[in-house]
Write a protein that holds these residues in place. Structure first.
Motif, PDB file in Angstrom:
ATOM      1  N   TRP A  45       0.804  -1.214   0.000  1.00  0.00           N
ATOM      2  CA  TRP A  45       0.000   0.000   0.000  1.00  0.00           C
ATOM      3  C   TRP A  45       0.839   1.268   0.000  1.00  0.00           C
ATOM      4  CZ3 TRP A  45      -4.991  -0.114  -1.161  1.00  0.00           C
ATOM      5  CH2 TRP A  45      -5.651  -1.346  -1.064  1.00  0.00           C
ATOM      6  N   GLN A  46       2.134   1.142  -0.227  1.00  0.00           N
ATOM      7  CA  GLN A  46       2.980   2.330  -0.332  1.00  0.00           C
ATOM      8  C   GLN A  46       2.683   3.065  -1.624  1.00  0.00           C
ATOM      9  OE1 GLN A  46       7.226   1.503  -0.430  1.00  0.00           O
ATOM     10  NE2 GLN A  46       7.710   3.480   0.517  1.00  0.00           N
ATOM     11  N   ASP A  47       2.543   4.373  -1.540  1.00  0.00           N
ATOM     12  CA  ASP A  47       2.263   5.166  -2.730  1.00  0.00           C
ATOM     13  C   ASP A  47       3.480   5.187  -3.644  1.00  0.00           C
ATOM     14  OD1 ASP A  47       1.123   6.991  -4.532  1.00  0.00           O
ATOM     15  OD2 ASP A  47       1.938   8.698  -3.421  1.00  0.00           O
ATOM     16  N   PRO A  48       3.368   4.662  -4.872  1.00  0.00           N
ATOM     17  CA  PRO A  48       4.552   4.611  -5.743  1.00  0.00           C
ATOM     18  C   PRO A  48       5.039   5.986  -6.172  1.00  0.00           C
ATOM     19  CG  PRO A  48       2.576   3.927  -6.937  1.00  0.00           C
ATOM     20  CD  PRO A  48       2.179   4.053  -5.503  1.00  0.00           C
ATOM     21  N   ALA A  49       4.170   6.975  -6.156  1.00  0.00           N
ATOM     22  CA  ALA A  49       4.561   8.302  -6.619  1.00  0.00           C
ATOM     23  C   ALA A  49       5.380   9.061  -5.590  1.00  0.00           C
ATOM     24  CB  ALA A  49       3.324   9.111  -6.999  1.00  0.00           C
ATOM     25  N   THR A  50       5.059   8.903  -4.298  1.00  0.00           N
ATOM     26  CA  THR A  50       5.710   9.709  -3.258  1.00  0.00           C
ATOM     27  C   THR A  50       6.562   8.902  -2.296  1.00  0.00           C
ATOM     28  OG1 THR A  50       3.874   9.492  -1.683  1.00  0.00           O
ATOM     29  CG2 THR A  50       3.731  11.292  -3.307  1.00  0.00           C
ATOM     30  N   GLY A  51       6.342   7.581  -2.224  1.00  0.00           N
ATOM     31  CA  GLY A  51       7.022   6.759  -1.234  1.00  0.00           C
ATOM     32  C   GLY A  51       6.373   6.817   0.132  1.00  0.00           C
ATOM     33  N   ARG A  52       5.317   7.617   0.280  1.00  0.00           N
ATOM     34  CA  ARG A  52       4.639   7.729   1.568  1.00  0.00           C
ATOM     35  C   ARG A  52       3.374   6.859   1.580  1.00  0.00           C
ATOM     36  NH1 ARG A  52       6.276  12.946   0.195  1.00  0.00           N
ATOM     37  NH2 ARG A  52       4.206  13.469  -0.571  1.00  0.00           N
ATOM     38  N   TRP A  53       2.618   6.964   2.677  1.00  0.00           N
ATOM     39  CA  TRP A  53       1.380   6.207   2.828  1.00  0.00           C
ATOM     40  C   TRP A  53       0.237   7.180   3.093  1.00  0.00           C
ATOM     41  CZ3 TRP A  53       6.071   4.225   3.985  1.00  0.00           C
ATOM     42  CH2 TRP A  53       6.348   2.922   3.566  1.00  0.00           C
ATOM     43  N   PHE A  54      -0.976   6.762   2.695  1.00  0.00           N
ATOM     44  CA  PHE A  54      -2.133   7.640   2.790  1.00  0.00           C
ATOM     45  C   PHE A  54      -2.754   7.624   4.181  1.00  0.00           C
ATOM     46  CE2 PHE A  54      -1.784   7.348  -1.776  1.00  0.00           C
ATOM     47  CZ  PHE A  54      -2.213   8.598  -2.211  1.00  0.00           C
ATOM     48  N   GLN A  55      -3.419   8.718   4.514  1.00  0.00           N
ATOM     49  CA  GLN A  55      -4.102   8.866   5.791  1.00  0.00           C
ATOM     50  C   GLN A  55      -5.050   7.693   6.049  1.00  0.00           C
ATOM     51  OE1 GLN A  55      -4.053  10.593   8.457  1.00  0.00           O
ATOM     52  NE2 GLN A  55      -6.008  11.472   9.076  1.00  0.00           N
ATOM     53  N   VAL A  56      -5.878   7.345   5.092  1.00  0.00           N
ATOM     54  CA  VAL A  56      -6.610   6.076   5.115  1.00  0.00           C
ATOM     55  C   VAL A  56      -5.912   5.196   4.089  1.00  0.00           C
ATOM     56  CG1 VAL A  56      -8.803   4.888   4.770  1.00  0.00           C
ATOM     57  CG2 VAL A  56      -8.772   7.162   5.812  1.00  0.00           C
ATOM     58  N   VAL A  57      -5.194   4.213   4.575  1.00  0.00           N
ATOM     59  CA  VAL A  57      -4.203   3.520   3.752  1.00  0.00           C
ATOM     60  C   VAL A  57      -4.833   2.854   2.528  1.00  0.00           C
ATOM     61  CG1 VAL A  57      -2.511   1.646   3.763  1.00  0.00           C
ATOM     62  CG2 VAL A  57      -2.672   3.191   5.715  1.00  0.00           C
TER      63      VAL A  57
ATOM     64  N   ALA B 282      14.089  -1.685  -0.027  1.00  0.00           N
ATOM     65  CA  ALA B 282      13.736  -0.695  -1.045  1.00  0.00           C
ATOM     66  C   ALA B 282      12.521   0.115  -0.619  1.00  0.00           C
ATOM     67  CB  ALA B 282      13.473  -1.393  -2.382  1.00  0.00           C
ATOM     68  N   ASN B 283      11.571  -0.519   0.066  1.00  0.00           N
ATOM     69  CA  ASN B 283      10.402   0.216   0.555  1.00  0.00           C
ATOM     70  C   ASN B 283      10.787   1.202   1.654  1.00  0.00           C
ATOM     71  OD1 ASN B 283       9.357  -2.840  -0.077  1.00  0.00           O
ATOM     72  ND2 ASN B 283       7.934  -1.271  -0.804  1.00  0.00           N
ATOM     73  N   ALA B 284      11.686   0.777   2.538  1.00  0.00           N
ATOM     74  CA  ALA B 284      12.152   1.688   3.583  1.00  0.00           C
ATOM     75  C   ALA B 284      12.887   2.875   2.974  1.00  0.00           C
ATOM     76  CB  ALA B 284      13.051   0.945   4.568  1.00  0.00           C
ATOM     77  N   ASP B 285      13.715   2.628   1.975  1.00  0.00           N
ATOM     78  CA  ASP B 285      14.474   3.711   1.355  1.00  0.00           C
ATOM     79  C   ASP B 285      13.552   4.697   0.649  1.00  0.00           C
ATOM     80  OD1 ASP B 285      16.782   2.542   2.281  1.00  0.00           O
ATOM     81  OD2 ASP B 285      17.303   1.592   0.379  1.00  0.00           O
ATOM     82  N   ARG B 286      12.533   4.179  -0.050  1.00  0.00           N
ATOM     83  CA  ARG B 286      11.575   5.080  -0.700  1.00  0.00           C
ATOM     84  C   ARG B 286      10.778   5.862   0.345  1.00  0.00           C
ATOM     85  NH1 ARG B 286      10.794   0.684  -4.259  1.00  0.00           N
ATOM     86  NH2 ARG B 286       8.834   0.095  -3.242  1.00  0.00           N
ATOM     87  N   GLY B 287      10.396   5.185   1.427  1.00  0.00           N
ATOM     88  CA  GLY B 287       9.684   5.874   2.488  1.00  0.00           C
ATOM     89  C   GLY B 287      10.514   6.986   3.105  1.00  0.00           C
ATOM     90  N   TYR B 288      11.789   6.715   3.306  1.00  0.00           N
ATOM     91  CA  TYR B 288      12.691   7.702   3.898  1.00  0.00           C
ATOM     92  C   TYR B 288      12.767   8.950   3.028  1.00  0.00           C
ATOM     93  CZ  TYR B 288      16.934   9.531   6.123  1.00  0.00           C
ATOM     94  OH  TYR B 288      17.850  10.331   6.784  1.00  0.00           O
ATOM     95  N   GLN B 289      12.954   8.763   1.743  1.00  0.00           N
ATOM     96  CA  GLN B 289      13.017   9.910   0.842  1.00  0.00           C
ATOM     97  C   GLN B 289      11.680  10.634   0.786  1.00  0.00           C
ATOM     98  OE1 GLN B 289      15.804  11.121  -0.410  1.00  0.00           O
ATOM     99  NE2 GLN B 289      16.902   9.448   0.603  1.00  0.00           N
ATOM    100  N   GLY B 290      10.579   9.880   0.863  1.00  0.00           N
ATOM    101  CA  GLY B 290       9.267  10.504   0.867  1.00  0.00           C
ATOM    102  C   GLY B 290       9.039  11.375   2.079  1.00  0.00           C
ATOM    103  N   VAL B 291       9.493  10.923   3.240  1.00  0.00           N
ATOM    104  CA  VAL B 291       9.354  11.734   4.451  1.00  0.00           C
ATOM    105  C   VAL B 291      10.270  12.951   4.377  1.00  0.00           C
ATOM    106  CG1 VAL B 291       9.678  11.784   6.951  1.00  0.00           C
ATOM    107  CG2 VAL B 291       8.594   9.807   5.878  1.00  0.00           C
ATOM    108  N   LEU B 292      11.510  12.764   3.929  1.00  0.00           N
ATOM    109  CA  LEU B 292      12.423  13.905   3.813  1.00  0.00           C
ATOM    110  C   LEU B 292      11.865  14.999   2.917  1.00  0.00           C
ATOM    111  CD1 LEU B 292      16.017  12.363   3.543  1.00  0.00           C
ATOM    112  CD2 LEU B 292      15.019  13.595   5.473  1.00  0.00           C
TER     113      LEU B 292
END
Length: 430
Positions: free
Chosen positions: A317-329, A366-376
């Motif tokens: 459920w990770q957003d491929p465009a941003t690397g983040r996750w949605f408020q309602v996943v 890879a999911n953690a790395d994308r998430g990290y960049q998305g949060v940054l």
């Protein structure tokens, strides 16, 4: 920890060589830099798909990076900015968002050893703990217990017995705290929360109890109960079918008592909605408790098994465009939905630590790395030179209404997001 996040280039004997470094690049950088230059290669295959440039290795592995801006220690920047905005007296009262933030600041202190960072935490806690360890809290809900982690940190660092005595108030309250019929601690006492389990609750009390056992006094209760709570909550909140299998609903209400307005009996007496931060609390609690359990603990396998369902569900459920996750996943296509920063930091932390500890396959890095960049991407410096973190959901009750979750306010630098960011950043970029 310390996975490679960026590259830098240094000159050596007239050629440029790539060297890994552990620091992140600042979100905005000055110049584009190519990874290879015209040079004689003595060994290895050569590809030159870019005119005027050659390099070893497959062309498909080459990439363009930005360089030129100074690196930023974003953990220190967030801590310094928050300390500049608030004194310990004005930071706020005894509450879990402040406790979460200060736990994150404590993790930064453990790395930097800057005494100002610890003094700030101590000065805040000393507003509530007197010289004999008295603390004016009734601990009638799980949220009120999370700041007990600050007391444990101060006892660990200072050895002052008053912090241990105050923390013992929470540990002893949990011994008599009300439970569901299968042993889950209610989210709060009183009829308005009777029999309710919220995914948030496991982070508020369970890691504290495990740390109390590890840092103060271990007994059967501190050793057994944290993992047991994770399993009980999982049994009621876990989604079991479709692409959402492995995610959790936000809240559960045990039948037989007062019935919450949000209960959906057809969905296991849950609220039927997967709110992102509830699952972030749950994931962080699970990996943190595993760090504190003895290696031969009989419930370790069960908790690792939970992560082996939860982490793949996060990844799906990770957003491929941003690397983040949605408020309602599970509602990524709803135009009212939005990617939320605090839960994205929590998921990133949980995934990264799960990979590091070997609980899940290394491919999830890879999911953690994308998430990290998305949060940054949600972290910046304002005109005042202080950090800003955006798109953080305010505190949230349980509901069966999507519009309720979509409509939550997003205060800049909300403490939910500051604390989650620091915890994540100290894990991924120490």
């Amino acid at each position: 920890m310390g996975r490679l996040r960026a590259i830098t280039v240094t000159a050596l004997s007239g050629l440029q060589f790539l060297q890994p470094v552990a620091e992140p690049l600042a979100p905005s950088a000055a110049a584009t830099l190519y990874e290879a230059e015209r040079a004689a290669i003595s060994r290895g295959a050569v590809e030159s798909n870019h005119a005027g440039f050659t390099g070893t290795g497959s062309w498909t592995t080459w990439r363009t990076v930005t360089a030129g801006a100074a690196t930023t220690d974003w953990s220190k920047a967030v801590v310094e900015s928050t300390m500049a905005r608030y004194s310990p007296a004005t930071l706020g009262g005894w509450s879990y968002p402040r406790g979460l933030y200060l736990w994150g600041q404590y993790l930064v202190y453990r790395r930097t050893k800057d005494p100002r960072h610890l003094r700030y935490i101590k000065d805040w806690a000393d507003r509530f703990v007197d010289s004999s360890g008295g603390i004016g809290q009734s601990f009638g809900n799980l949220d009120s217990m999370q700041s007990g982690n600050v007391l444990l940190a101060l006892y660990r660092e200072t050895g002052q017995d008053r912090y241990r005595i105050a923390a013992a108030r929470i540990r002893n309250r949990l011994s008599t705290y009300p439970r569901t019929s299968d042993g889950g601690w209610w989210h709060a006492t009183g009829t308005s929360r009777e029999g309710q389990l919220w995914g948030d609750g496991v982070y508020m009390a369970d890691p504290f109890l495990a740390r109390y056992g590890a840092w103060v006094t271990a007994d059967a209760f501190t050793t057994t109960e944290p993992a047991r709570q994770i399993e009980v909550y999982w049994s009621h909140l876990r989604r079991t079918s479709g692409t959402a299998a492995g995610l959790l609903y936000h809240a559960y209400d045990e039948p037989g008592g007062p019935t919450a307005s949000w209960v959906k009996p057809s969905l296991g007496h849950t609220n039927g909605i997967s709110w992102c931060r509830a699952m972030g609390w749950f994931g962080m609690a699970t990996v943190d408790i595993l760090d504190l359990l003895p290696a031969d603990h009989p419930r370790r396998g069960a908790l690792v098994g939970i992560l082996r369902e939860l982490v793949p569900a996060y990844a799906r459920w990770q957003d491929p465009a941003t690397g983040r996750w949605f408020q309602v996943v599970t509602e990524p296509s709803n135009p009212s939905n939005w990617t939320e920063t605090s839960c994205s930091a929590m998921y990133t932390y949980t995934i990264d630590k799960s990979v590091e500890r070997g609980y899940v396959d290394a491919s999830y890095q890879a999911n953690a790395d994308r998430g990290y960049q998305g949060v940054l991407a949600k972290v910046s410096l304002g005109a005042d030179g202080r950090t800003r973190i955006t798109d953080i959901s305010e505190g949230t009750n349980a509901s069966d209404s999507l519009s309720y979750y979509f409509g939550r306010a997003r205060p800049v630098d909300d403490f939910h997001g500051l604390g989650a960011f620091l915890i994540m950043n100290e894990q991924l970029n120490p």
